[in-house]
Design a protein around this motif. Structure first.
Motif, PDB file in Angstrom:
ATOM      1  N   CYS A 130       0.840  -1.201   0.000  1.00  0.00           N
ATOM      2  CA  CYS A 130       0.000   0.000   0.000  1.00  0.00           C
ATOM      3  C   CYS A 130       0.879   1.255   0.000  1.00  0.00           C
ATOM      4  CB  CYS A 130      -0.890   0.009   1.267  1.00  0.00           C
ATOM      5  SG  CYS A 130      -1.812   1.541   1.439  1.00  0.00           S
TER       6      CYS A 130
ATOM      7  N   CYS B 132      -0.198   3.169   3.688  1.00  0.00           N
ATOM      8  CA  CYS B 132       0.193   2.624   5.015  1.00  0.00           C
ATOM      9  C   CYS B 132       1.351   1.639   4.904  1.00  0.00           C
ATOM     10  CB  CYS B 132      -1.021   1.953   5.666  1.00  0.00           C
ATOM     11  SG  CYS B 132      -1.506   0.428   4.858  1.00  0.00           S
TER      12      CYS B 132
ATOM     13  N   CYS C 219      -6.193  -0.471  -0.825  1.00  0.00           N
ATOM     14  CA  CYS C 219      -5.992  -1.045   0.503  1.00  0.00           C
ATOM     15  C   CYS C 219      -7.214  -0.714   1.350  1.00  0.00           C
ATOM     16  CB  CYS C 219      -4.740  -0.404   1.084  1.00  0.00           C
ATOM     17  SG  CYS C 219      -4.421  -0.733   2.820  1.00  0.00           S
TER      18      CYS C 219
ATOM     19  N   CYS D 244      -7.194   0.780   3.894  1.00  0.00           N
ATOM     20  CA  CYS D 244      -7.001   2.148   4.445  1.00  0.00           C
ATOM     21  C   CYS D 244      -7.338   3.181   3.385  1.00  0.00           C
ATOM     22  CB  CYS D 244      -5.553   2.322   4.919  1.00  0.00           C
ATOM     23  SG  CYS D 244      -4.415   2.784   3.585  1.00  0.00           S
TER      24      CYS D 244
END
Ligand code: BV8
Ligand code: ZN
Length: 251
Positions: free
Chosen positions: A140, A143, A160, A162
């Motif tokens: 990612c 992150c 991702c 996130c």
């Protein structure tokens, strides 16, 4: 290192037969193998620079870069998705299997592979350093989390949880190799008294300098390739032939 340094380097002059290589291999204290795309060729994986190579249809030096990904993430993901789809049904070949078997028969063993196809793991190799990453992992951009991902096809563009954009977890041209992998590779090379360099054109750095480093450290270095490479001049023996034909003869 009590391995006598060979005075002359040989270009497949046949000075060392396979019998001598076999004896040296199984008497060795620690074995390192540097593998390149030629190992996977017989599984049907296109090499980078071969006649049907990836370089033909694409310019990996332009596609396998973080600049290309920044500009054209979809195009780069389409290329990786195409490669993953082609890889998904392919199996390890006799060369991968022989390498996994040699690992079981020698005292110490490290496989340093430039390949990102994951076929060594499928063949049963254990102590593997994936110098250039693995096409079956994603990372990612936000992150930095790395996950296995075997979706075929993969949704383009993949994100991702996130919310960050995912990239293939491979080392692109112009990117540094992971310190951890490089250190592990150098430790293995410096500690080994026998090194195979198999199926690599010896062009991509820093892997292309590993054979020389092993020689400088007193190792006996054997190259296996279907043709001579820039490394042939500096190794102890070059066997011209397919890895899938030659390696099983060492078992
Ligand atoms: C780095 C993952 C520090 C991605 C790969 C200008 C700008 C920026 C960088 C450079 C530059 N000039 C030089 C560089 C350095 C660059 C480099 O070396 N470029 C080359 C092209 C000159 N290296 C890097 O960028 C590396 N990072 O140096 O960081 C840095 C940072 C910034 C600036 C400068 C330096 C990162 C390199 C990693 C790139 N990623 N792969 C992906 O796969 O999508 S490399 C890619 O090539 C694959 O991993 C592949 O394994 C690897 C090497 O190729 P080979 O494995 O040798 O495969 P190839 O097709 O070439 O040869 C196959 C061989 O098998 C042939 O010899 C053939 O005869 C043989 N064969 C075929 N069939 C068989 C066989 N042998 C036996 N049996 C058979 N059946
Ligand atoms: Zn994330």
């Amino acid at each position: 290192m009590n391995m006598p340094l060979t005075k002359h380097t040989m270009q497949n002059t046949g000075e060392y037969g396979l019998q001598e290589i076999r004896e040296r291999l199984y008497k060795s204290k620690a074995v390192t193998i540097l593998a390149g795309a030629g190992i996977s060729a017989e599984s049907g994986v296109p090499t980078f620079r071969g006649k049907d190579g990836l370089w033909k249809n694409f310019r990996p030096e332009e596609m396998a870069t973080s600049e290309a990904f920044k500009q054209e993430p979809r195009l780069v993901w389409e290329w990786y998705d195409w490669r993953r789809r082609a890889l998904a049904s392919l199996k390890p070949n006799a060369a991968h299997l022989a390498i996994a078997e040699i690992e079981k028969r020698v005292k110490e063993f490290t496989l340093i592979t430039q390949n990102v196809d994951g076929l060594h793991q499928l063949a049963g190799s254990k102590n593997i350093i994936e110098l250039h990453g693995n096409i079956w992992r994603v990372k990612c951009l936000s992150c930095n989390k790395v996950n296995a991902n075997r979706e075929v096809p993969i949704k383009i563009l993949p994100f991702c949880e996130c919310g960050g954009l995912l990239r293939p977890d491979v080392v692109w041209f112009g990117e540094m190799l992971s310190d951890n992998n490089l250190t592990k590779a150098f430790v293995a090379i410096d500690n080994s008294d026998f090194m195979f360099v198999i199926g690599t054109s010896g062009i991509v750095q820093p892997a292309a300098s590993f054979a020389l480093r092993a020689k400088d450290e007193g190792a006996f270095v054997v190259e296996i390739n279907i043709e001579k490479t820039p490394l042939s001049a500096s190794v102890d023996a070059t066997f011209i032939g397919k890895a899938g034909d030659i390696l099983p003869q060492l078992l």
